[in-house]
Design a protein around this motif. Structure first.
Motif, PDB file in Angstrom:
ATOM      1  N   ASN A  47       2.384   3.247   4.506  1.00 58.20           N
ATOM      2  CA  ASN A  47       2.465   1.819   4.205  1.00 58.20           C
ATOM      3  C   ASN A  47       3.264   1.588   2.929  1.00 58.20           C
ATOM      4  O   ASN A  47       3.276   2.420   2.028  1.00 58.20           O
ATOM      5  N   ILE A  48       3.944   0.449   2.867  1.00 59.21           N
ATOM      6  CA  ILE A  48       4.576   0.026   1.621  1.00 59.21           C
ATOM      7  C   ILE A  48       3.761  -1.137   1.067  1.00 59.21           C
ATOM      8  O   ILE A  48       3.530  -2.135   1.756  1.00 59.21           O
ATOM      9  N   HIS A  49       3.308  -0.982  -0.175  1.00 65.76           N
ATOM     10  CA  HIS A  49       2.535  -2.050  -0.815  1.00 65.76           C
ATOM     11  C   HIS A  49       3.347  -2.641  -1.954  1.00 65.76           C
ATOM     12  O   HIS A  49       3.900  -1.914  -2.778  1.00 65.76           O
ATOM     13  N   LEU A  87       6.472  -4.970 -16.378  1.00 65.38           N
ATOM     14  CA  LEU A  87       6.948  -4.063 -15.332  1.00 65.38           C
ATOM     15  C   LEU A  87       6.292  -4.457 -14.014  1.00 65.38           C
ATOM     16  O   LEU A  87       5.097  -4.783 -13.981  1.00 65.38           O
ATOM     17  N   ILE A  88       7.064  -4.443 -12.946  1.00 63.98           N
ATOM     18  CA  ILE A  88       6.490  -4.562 -11.611  1.00 63.98           C
ATOM     19  C   ILE A  88       6.875  -3.321 -10.820  1.00 63.98           C
ATOM     20  O   ILE A  88       7.800  -2.588 -11.197  1.00 63.98           O
ATOM     21  N   GLY A  89       6.167  -3.094  -9.735  1.00 61.57           N
ATOM     22  CA  GLY A  89       6.456  -1.888  -8.967  1.00 61.57           C
ATOM     23  C   GLY A  89       6.149  -2.054  -7.499  1.00 61.57           C
ATOM     24  O   GLY A  89       5.649  -3.095  -7.051  1.00 61.57           O
ATOM     25  N   ALA A  90       6.473  -1.019  -6.753  1.00 58.50           N
ATOM     26  CA  ALA A  90       6.129  -0.936  -5.336  1.00 58.50           C
ATOM     27  C   ALA A  90       5.603   0.471  -5.077  1.00 58.50           C
ATOM     28  O   ALA A  90       6.027   1.433  -5.725  1.00 58.50           O
ATOM     29  N   THR A  91       4.683   0.588  -4.137  1.00 63.23           N
ATOM     30  CA  THR A  91       4.009   1.858  -3.876  1.00 63.23           C
ATOM     31  C   THR A  91       4.020   2.168  -2.387  1.00 63.23           C
ATOM     32  O   THR A  91       3.599   1.336  -1.577  1.00 63.23           O
ATOM     33  N   ALA A  92       4.500   3.345  -2.019  1.00 57.85           N
ATOM     34  CA  ALA A  92       4.416   3.830  -0.644  1.00 57.85           C
ATOM     35  C   ALA A  92       3.296   4.862  -0.594  1.00 57.85           C
ATOM     36  O   ALA A  92       3.257   5.787  -1.407  1.00 57.85           O
ATOM     37  N   HIS A  93       2.394   4.687   0.359  1.00 56.37           N
ATOM     38  CA  HIS A  93       1.222   5.567   0.410  1.00 56.37           C
ATOM     39  C   HIS A  93       0.780   5.785   1.854  1.00 56.37           C
ATOM     40  O   HIS A  93       1.130   5.001   2.758  1.00 56.37           O
TER      41      HIS A  93
END
Length: 284
Positions: A190-192, A215-221
């Motif tokens: 998933n990409i969050h 800072l902002i980010g994106a997380t693949a898990h």
């Protein structure tokens, strides 16, 4: 012409001589090792290894390699995942209305950046059907609402079985899959749209803007039954300032999401990720 390789991921109780043991076994079969990465988790007393070697010239064929790796598991009390670089998995992409991750992945597959087949795109909305048609990929609309969720998930599982899907990618699929679904098909990435574990759930960019983050980010898990809490594969970040509005955060976030998801998928496909104890070791 790409070189065909064998990839062995291995986890076992730690003890002296394991690197030599694995390398000697490969060398004894005339294997030419291209990459070897190892890690010892001292707290868990576990040894983790990823070794990749040439298939050409190796004295065992694929079936024989599988049999010998099974014996290796028994001898070292370990768990192995064996892969071959010329075996491309079938990947289903799940989407809703947002196109940026879908287009990026399909372009990368077409360009040969991601070694996988995409025989199927599944969506709960019809908005992205034309994009899939442009890439000549079957698009399956499975509408989901609170009254038909179980039936919809059953139809999705039937499609995954019909198309022989090995992995699912939630590329902005705005639905929460049930525990029952995940028990039957747990292989999902998933990409969050946030830098987990911060700002879980809905509207993370609004949450981030309210907090005045820099800072902002994106997380693949990997997906688990616990929402947005699966083992993390890849994270990307971008600077923001007090001048940025929520719309700016969302725009920057889309770029981050594309990159994080593509990187995570590539790491998974290259078998550079080992999941253990609810976390990941990523060999890059």
């Amino acid at each position: 012409m790409s070189i065909k390789t064998v990839i062995l991921q291995f986890i076992c109780p730690d003890k002296p001589g394991l690197v030599s043991d694995l390398a000697s076994w490969i060398a004894s079969k005339n294997g030419n090792i291209r990459h070897a990465d190892h890690h010892t988790d001292a707290d868990a007393k576990l040894f983790l290894s990823r070794i990749e070697w040439d298939l050409d010239g190796f004295l065992l064929d694929k079936n024989e390699i599988t049999s010998e790796v099974n014996l290796l598991e028994q001898r070292l009390n370990g768990k192995a995942v064996l892969s071959f670089s010329d075996d491309f998995p079938n990947v289903a992409i799940f989407v809703s209305k947002q196109s940026h991750c879908l287009v990026d992945l399909l372009w990368r597959v077409k360009a040969g950046e991601l070694c996988m087949n995409v025989p199927l795109v599944i969506s709960n909305h019809s908005d992205l059907e034309e994009i899939c048609s442009n890439f000549s990929i079957p698009f399956k609309l499975i509408q989901v609402n609170k009254n038909n969720k179980a039936d919809s998930e059953s139809k999705i599982l039937d499609l995954l079985h019909e198309y022989n899907i090995d992995l699912g990618v939630l590329a902005k699929y705005m639905q929460i899959l049930s525990s029952s679904f995940l028990e039957q098909f747990p292989n999902l990435i998933n990409i969050h749209h946030s830098f987990l574990p911060a700002f879980k759930g809905a509207q993370p960019y609004h949450q981030a803007w309210d907090r005045g983050v820099k800072l902002i980010g994106a997380t693949a898990h990997y997906v688990t039954k616990d929402l947005d809490a699966g083992p993390i594969i890849e994270q990307t970040i971008s600077n923001v300032s007090h001048r940025d509005e929520v719309s700016d955060l969302i725009r920057k976030g889309r770029d981050l999401e594309r990159v994080a998801l593509a990187r995570a998928l590539r790491l998974h496909l290259k078998r550079q990720v080992i999941v253990y104890r609810g976390r990941t070791a990523v060999f890059t």
